[in-house]
Design a protein around this motif. Structure first.
Motif, PDB file in Angstrom:
ATOM      1  N   VAL A   1       0.840  -1.197   0.000  1.00 26.66           N
ATOM      2  CA  VAL A   1       0.000   0.000   0.000  1.00 26.66           C
ATOM      3  C   VAL A   1       0.871   1.240   0.000  1.00 26.66           C
ATOM      4  CG1 VAL A   1      -1.658   1.344   1.356  1.00 26.66           C
ATOM      5  CG2 VAL A   1      -1.984  -1.116   1.073  1.00 26.66           C
TER       6      VAL A   1
ATOM      7  N   VAL B   1       2.478   1.679  -3.493  1.00 28.88           N
ATOM      8  CA  VAL B   1       1.505   2.169  -4.467  1.00 28.88           C
ATOM      9  C   VAL B   1       1.170   3.632  -4.190  1.00 28.88           C
ATOM     10  CG1 VAL B   1      -0.894   1.940  -5.230  1.00 28.88           C
ATOM     11  CG2 VAL B   1       0.535  -0.090  -5.023  1.00 28.88           C
ATOM     12  N   SER B   2       0.992   3.971  -2.926  1.00 32.27           N
ATOM     13  CA  SER B   2       0.679   5.360  -2.561  1.00 32.27           C
ATOM     14  C   SER B   2       1.785   6.313  -2.988  1.00 32.27           C
ATOM     15  CB  SER B   2       0.452   5.472  -1.055  1.00 32.27           C
ATOM     16  OG  SER B   2      -0.701   4.760  -0.677  1.00 32.27           O
TER      17      SER B   2
ATOM     18  N   VAL C   1      -3.929  10.979  -4.398  1.00 36.77           N
ATOM     19  CA  VAL C   1      -4.465   9.719  -3.908  1.00 36.77           C
ATOM     20  C   VAL C   1      -5.537   9.997  -2.861  1.00 36.77           C
ATOM     21  CG1 VAL C   1      -3.917   7.579  -2.701  1.00 36.77           C
ATOM     22  CG2 VAL C   1      -2.262   8.563  -4.266  1.00 36.77           C
TER      23      VAL C   1
ATOM     24  N   VAL D   1      -6.074   3.919  -0.829  1.00 34.93           N
ATOM     25  CA  VAL D   1      -5.509   2.674  -1.349  1.00 34.93           C
ATOM     26  C   VAL D   1      -5.921   1.600  -0.353  1.00 34.93           C
ATOM     27  CG1 VAL D   1      -3.440   1.392  -1.973  1.00 34.93           C
ATOM     28  CG2 VAL D   1      -3.548   3.853  -2.409  1.00 34.93           C
TER      29      VAL D   1
ATOM     30  N   ALA E   1      -7.361   1.182  -5.626  1.00 34.61           N
ATOM     31  CA  ALA E   1      -6.996   2.552  -5.266  1.00 34.61           C
ATOM     32  C   ALA E   1      -8.025   3.477  -5.896  1.00 34.61           C
ATOM     33  CB  ALA E   1      -5.612   2.907  -5.783  1.00 34.61           C
TER      34      ALA E   1
END
Length: 64
Positions: free
Chosen positions: A17, A20-21, A30, A33, A40
Motif C-alpha cells: 500500500v 503504491v501510494s 491519492v 488505497v 486505489a
C-alpha cells in the motif's frame, strides 16, 4: 477532478500500500488505497498515467 477506481493485482500488505501510494503521489492525488479489496481511488484527469505509475511500481493494474 474526477475520481477513478483502479484495480491492483499483487498488492498483499501494508508495505505494498505504501509503495503504491508513493507511486501515485508522484502522478496524482491519492484518496484511498485499500489492500483488502486491491483497489486505489485517485483524483486524476489522466487514468492511464495513474495505471502506468502503479505498473512501474511492480503491480498489475487497470482502471475500472
Amino acid at each position: 477532478m474526477p475520481s477513478v477506481t483502479i484495480q491492483i493485482d499483487g498488492m498483499h500488505c501494508n508495505a505494498c500500500v505504501a509503495r503504491v501510494s508513493r507511486a501515485l503521489a508522484k502522478a496524482d492525488s491519492v484518496k484511498v488505497v485499500n489492500v483488502a479489496i486491491g483497489q486505489a481511488t485517485v483524483e486524476t484527469a489522466n487514468a492511464a498515467a495513474a495505471v502506468d505509475a502503479i505498473v512501474k511500481a511492480g503491480y498489475q493494474a487497470h482502471a475500472k
